[in-house]
Each structure stands twice: as C-alpha cells, then as structure tokens.
Write an enzyme that holds these catalytic residues in place. Structure first.
Site, PDB file in Angstrom:
ATOM      1  N   CYS A 168     -24.699  28.056 -18.978  1.00  0.00           N
ATOM      2  CA  CYS A 168     -24.854  28.065 -20.429  1.00  0.00           C
ATOM      3  C   CYS A 168     -23.533  28.102 -21.181  1.00  0.00           C
ATOM      4  O   CYS A 168     -23.513  28.070 -22.409  1.00  0.00           O
ATOM      5  CB  CYS A 168     -25.716  29.255 -20.841  1.00  0.00           C
ATOM      6  SG  CYS A 168     -27.256  29.356 -19.905  1.00  0.00           S
TER       7      CYS A 168
ATOM      8  N   HIS B 263     -23.111  34.284 -28.564  1.00  0.00           N
ATOM      9  CA  HIS B 263     -23.972  33.730 -27.510  1.00  0.00           C
ATOM     10  C   HIS B 263     -25.419  34.059 -27.861  1.00  0.00           C
ATOM     11  O   HIS B 263     -26.277  33.181 -27.818  1.00  0.00           O
ATOM     12  CB  HIS B 263     -23.569  34.309 -26.157  1.00  0.00           C
ATOM     13  CG  HIS B 263     -24.275  33.675 -24.999  1.00  0.00           C
ATOM     14  ND1 HIS B 263     -24.227  32.325 -24.743  1.00  0.00           N
ATOM     15  CD2 HIS B 263     -25.042  34.214 -24.025  1.00  0.00           C
ATOM     16  CE1 HIS B 263     -24.937  32.054 -23.660  1.00  0.00           C
ATOM     17  NE2 HIS B 263     -25.443  33.185 -23.211  1.00  0.00           N
TER      18      HIS B 263
ATOM     19  N   GLU C   7     -23.089  41.867 -25.334  1.00  0.00           N
ATOM     20  CA  GLU C   7     -22.201  41.099 -26.201  1.00  0.00           C
ATOM     21  C   GLU C   7     -21.750  41.953 -27.383  1.00  0.00           C
ATOM     22  O   GLU C   7     -20.570  41.945 -27.760  1.00  0.00           O
ATOM     23  CB  GLU C   7     -22.871  39.821 -26.684  1.00  0.00           C
ATOM     24  CG  GLU C   7     -21.934  38.964 -27.522  1.00  0.00           C
ATOM     25  CD  GLU C   7     -22.505  37.596 -27.884  1.00  0.00           C
ATOM     26  OE1 GLU C   7     -21.724  36.728 -28.327  1.00  0.00           O
ATOM     27  OE2 GLU C   7     -23.743  37.395 -27.732  1.00  0.00           O
TER      28      GLU C   7
ATOM     29  N   LYS D 296     -29.104  30.264 -31.959  1.00  0.00           N
ATOM     30  CA  LYS D 296     -30.211  30.190 -30.997  1.00  0.00           C
ATOM     31  C   LYS D 296     -31.507  30.748 -31.585  1.00  0.00           C
ATOM     32  O   LYS D 296     -32.587  30.483 -31.071  1.00  0.00           O
ATOM     33  CB  LYS D 296     -29.853  30.929 -29.708  1.00  0.00           C
ATOM     34  CG  LYS D 296     -28.766  30.254 -28.882  1.00  0.00           C
ATOM     35  CD  LYS D 296     -28.518  31.012 -27.576  1.00  0.00           C
ATOM     36  CE  LYS D 296     -27.419  30.381 -26.746  1.00  0.00           C
ATOM     37  NZ  LYS D 296     -26.071  30.530 -27.350  1.00  0.00           N
TER      38      LYS D 296
ATOM     39  N   HIS E 186     -32.208  28.063 -26.867  1.00  0.00           N
ATOM     40  CA  HIS E 186     -31.036  27.983 -25.995  1.00  0.00           C
ATOM     41  C   HIS E 186     -30.933  26.553 -25.462  1.00  0.00           C
ATOM     42  O   HIS E 186     -31.713  26.147 -24.596  1.00  0.00           O
ATOM     43  CB  HIS E 186     -31.183  28.977 -24.847  1.00  0.00           C
ATOM     44  CG  HIS E 186     -29.905  29.259 -24.133  1.00  0.00           C
ATOM     45  ND1 HIS E 186     -28.836  28.380 -24.112  1.00  0.00           N
ATOM     46  CD2 HIS E 186     -29.505  30.332 -23.390  1.00  0.00           C
ATOM     47  CE1 HIS E 186     -27.863  28.894 -23.406  1.00  0.00           C
ATOM     48  NE2 HIS E 186     -28.235  30.079 -22.965  1.00  0.00           N
TER      49      HIS E 186
ATOM     50  N   PHE F  36     -25.146  31.874 -16.381  1.00  0.00           N
ATOM     51  CA  PHE F  36     -25.568  32.349 -15.070  1.00  0.00           C
ATOM     52  C   PHE F  36     -24.396  32.239 -14.082  1.00  0.00           C
ATOM     53  O   PHE F  36     -23.597  31.313 -14.145  1.00  0.00           O
ATOM     54  CB  PHE F  36     -26.728  31.503 -14.544  1.00  0.00           C
ATOM     55  CG  PHE F  36     -28.082  31.912 -15.065  1.00  0.00           C
ATOM     56  CD1 PHE F  36     -28.238  32.946 -15.961  1.00  0.00           C
ATOM     57  CD2 PHE F  36     -29.223  31.240 -14.630  1.00  0.00           C
ATOM     58  CE1 PHE F  36     -29.488  33.307 -16.436  1.00  0.00           C
ATOM     59  CE2 PHE F  36     -30.477  31.598 -15.088  1.00  0.00           C
ATOM     60  CZ  PHE F  36     -30.615  32.635 -15.986  1.00  0.00           C
TER      61      PHE F  36
END
Length: 414
Positions: free
Chosen positions: A166, A306, A317, A338, A343, A402
């Site tokens: 991502c 993010h 975060e 998002k 996403h 990931f």
C-alpha cells in the site's frame, strides 16, 4: 532561480481515475465536497460474503480509450494507468513521441498486479485450457502498467515498476525524484495503479478481518480515526504525475504544482501484515523524510495520512505523528481521503500526493468524512466532515504497507 531550487524536482502534471471521478478535477471536487465513492460491489456477485461493498471506479468504458486488439492484451490496472498518464501529460504540456534520444522515463507502481486476470485464467484452465489467452502472462505481470504507459507515450528512458504494497504509489514519486537527481532522465511519468476487486481477494481479506462489514451503509463504512471503525474499504484506480527537474520545467515554461522535497523508506521487519508496535519505524521514516528535505517539524502545515480505518494502524499513525511533531502536532491539519475513496492499494499514496498538490493550489484541505465519534487515542485535527480553507505550503504524505513498508514524502509549494 535560487541555488536551493536549481536542483529541485517538481510535479507539473496530474491525471486521475478514481472511485469519485474519472479525471483529476472531478475527483478533486468530489473530495472537497466530502462525497464518498463506496457502494455495493458490481464487479462480481458478492451475495453471502461478509463484505459486499467496495470503492469501484465508475462509468469507465475501456472501449472509449482503446481498440479491441489492445483490450485483448491488457488488464484493467494497466488501462487505468494509461488513461491517467495521458491526462497527466496533457496537463503538463509535455511533448511525447518515438524519439529514442528523449530522456523520458516511467515509474508506475502497483501492489497486487493483474489479480482479476489470474482468477479468470485459473477458471478457464479448469474448464478449457485452450481458452487461456496467449496474452495472459504479459497482461498480468506487475511491470505491465509501466510498460503500457511507455508504449503509449513513446517513452524510451528508464521504465520501472516496484511493489511496496500500500506504499507503492508514493514510492513511485520518490523513485522518480531519485532517477532525475541521478541524471538518468529529465522527465518521469510516475504514479500508482491497481484494480483487484475480485472474489478471491475479498475472501482472503475478509478471512484476515481487514475489511469493513458495514454493508448497509456503504458511504459511511470507511471511518478513519473513528471509534466505530471496523476495517478498510477496498478500492481501485490510478493516479499518475509528470515529474521533472525544475530546470527542465522552467526551460519549457511549465508551472509546477509542487516540489518533491524529500522522502524516506523504512522497514518494520516485524510481521507480514501487522505494523510494528508503537509505530517506531513509521516514526523514523517521518523524521528521515524531514531531514532529507532540510525541514523541521514546525515547517509542516498538513499531513495527508495513511488513515486506513483499521483499529491498529490509525492509532499507531497518530502516535507516530505526536512523537515526531511534539507540540506542533496540535496545530497540524491531518486528513484521510480513504474515508471517501477507500483504500486504492497501489494507487493510494499517489492519490494522497495529488490531494496535497491540489490543496496547495487551491488553499483547501479535504475532510475526513464519517468521523462522528473520534477515538480518544486518535486525537489530532483530522478535518472532520467538511473541507477547510487554509494555505498549505509544506506537507507530508504517509503510506504504510503489508510487510512493514513505511514510505513518507515531503512536498512543498513553489
């Protein structure tokens, strides 16, 4: 031009194909208006699945953009990238063609490659192997969006593709910057793309517990930093930018959106899907990104987060931002697109960079929608519900993937 900016790398064109718009300006208007692109899945029948919603690109007709021969050899993630790249090139006023001496490169990243084609070919293999397309392999491999863009634009410079889950989309811009500073190209077409809304993908992510199951309220499902967040909404699309040296842009009279001032990559080296506890290495990426841009925390106005709407990531975060920015954290504006586009996986970071560029251009930060009940552990100013008029001079974009991949970029208005 000052010495500081003589070696600058800038963005001069932007193209987009997203769940809320089929070009840059429609996408931007929707984001400023707080409009969600999340709805029930139409790409396949999701009946009986735990998650039946996604943020799909809408009203995209491939036949409007490609002839039948090209459609047979290409997957949707490549088609999205080409369409977004064409818009970016038009926006930048770049002349492209087949000159082999042209110093035009391409860096189009993705996260999951041609997942729909892989699933379809597997089904065909079981029913009739003769029906597997001779273009199957070449259409699904991860470098193909970059190669398709190069073919489309006649780009004979370095053509690359990287997969950082991502964090892929924002990494493309940093790699484009590196390529230009290394003298390998004058212009790089850079961004991210993905299209993987498939039954197998959704089954795997659902079994992992990663996806929101708020099926009865699709537009309210993506809830970054909210107490009631229950997972991310899977999206798709592409965002592509024209990146070039400031000297090259000035020589042709182009007006940049922003400078890519610096960035950093770190690894959690911890787990295939879970982030490192306390957000330690994401924090390190933020500090190093600031250092490469020769900036202090107090210089940043805005963070495009993010912000996936997963329980752990949003909290970590926030913690990392507070650790890096200290007292300055309370004056920062932070928002997550998002909440409206879901996403977009390999395109997510590039979308965040586009949001930042247009926020600088128009003096407005898009909101984080669906933030009805803020999580006490997520206590920054996330610009809830409504866009906010403000000058954005210097910004940070966070992207985490990931495998523990942390990529942070620092962007500056010129």
């Amino acid at each position: 031009m000052s010495q500081q900016h003589s070696n600058a790398v800038v963005v001069t064109g932007i193209g987009a194909l997203t769940p809320v718009g089929n070009d840059r300006e429609d996408t931007w208007a929707a984001l400023l208006g707080g409009h969600s692109g999340v709805a029930e899945i139409t790409r396949f029948d999701p009946t009986g699945m735990p998650t039946r919603i996604a943020a799909e690109v809408k009203h995209f007709v491939p036949e409007d953009h490609f002839d039948r021969k090209r459609l047979r050899r290409s997957e949707r993630f490549s088609q999205y990238a080409v369409v977004a790249a064409r818009e970016a090139v038009r926006d930048a006023g770049i002349e492209t063609g087949s000159d082999p001496e042209a110093r035009l490169g391409v860096q189009i990243n993705n996260a999951v490659a041609g997942f729909p084609g892989i699933e379809a070919a597997t089904d065909q293999m079981h029913s009739d192997p003769r029906k597997v397309s001779p273009y199957f392999v070449s259409s699904v491999i991860p470098n193909m969006p970059a190669c398709e863009v190069a073919i489309d634009l006649g780009a004979h410079g370095p053509v690359n593709a990287s997969a950082l889950a991502c964090a892929s989309g924002i990494h493309a811009l940093l790699e484009a910057r590196r390529t230009i500073l290394a003298g390998e190209a004058d212009v790089v077409i850079a961004g991210g793309t993905d299209s993987a809304i498939t039954p197998v993908m959704f089954t795997g992510l659902s079994n992992m517990g990663a996806l929101s199951t708020r099926n009865d309220e699709p537009e309210r499902a993506s809830r970054p930093f909210d107490t009631d967040r229950d997972g991310f909404v899977f999206g798709e699309g592409a965002v592509v930018m024209v990146v070039e040296s400031a000297a090259h842009a000035a020589a042709r009279g182009a007006r940049p959106y922003m400078e890519i001032s610096g960035g950093a990559l770190t690894s959690d080296a911890f787990h295939v899907s879970a982030p490192y506890p306390e957000g330690t290495h994401a924090e390190t990426a933020m500090r190093r990104a600031l250092a490469t841009a020769h900036l202090a925390p107090g210089d940043i106005d805005y963070i495009c987060a993010h912000g996936t709407a997963t329980r752990i990531n949003d909290k970590l975060e926030t913690r990392a931002v507070r650790s890096v920015f200290g007292e300055d954290a309370d004056r920062l504006l932070v928002s997550s697109p998002k909440s409206m586009v879901g996403h977009m996986i390999g395109a997510a970071g590039a979308l965040s960079a586009m949001v930042t560029a247009l926020a600088m251009r128009d003096g407005a930060v898009p909101p984080t929608v669906n933030l009805d009940t803020p999580d006490p552990e997520c206590d920054l100013d996330y610009v809830p519900h409504t866009a906010r008029k403000t000058d954005v001079h210097t910004a940070m974009v966070n992207a985490f993937g990931f495998g523990g991949q942390n990529v942070v970029a620092v962007l500056r208005k010129l």
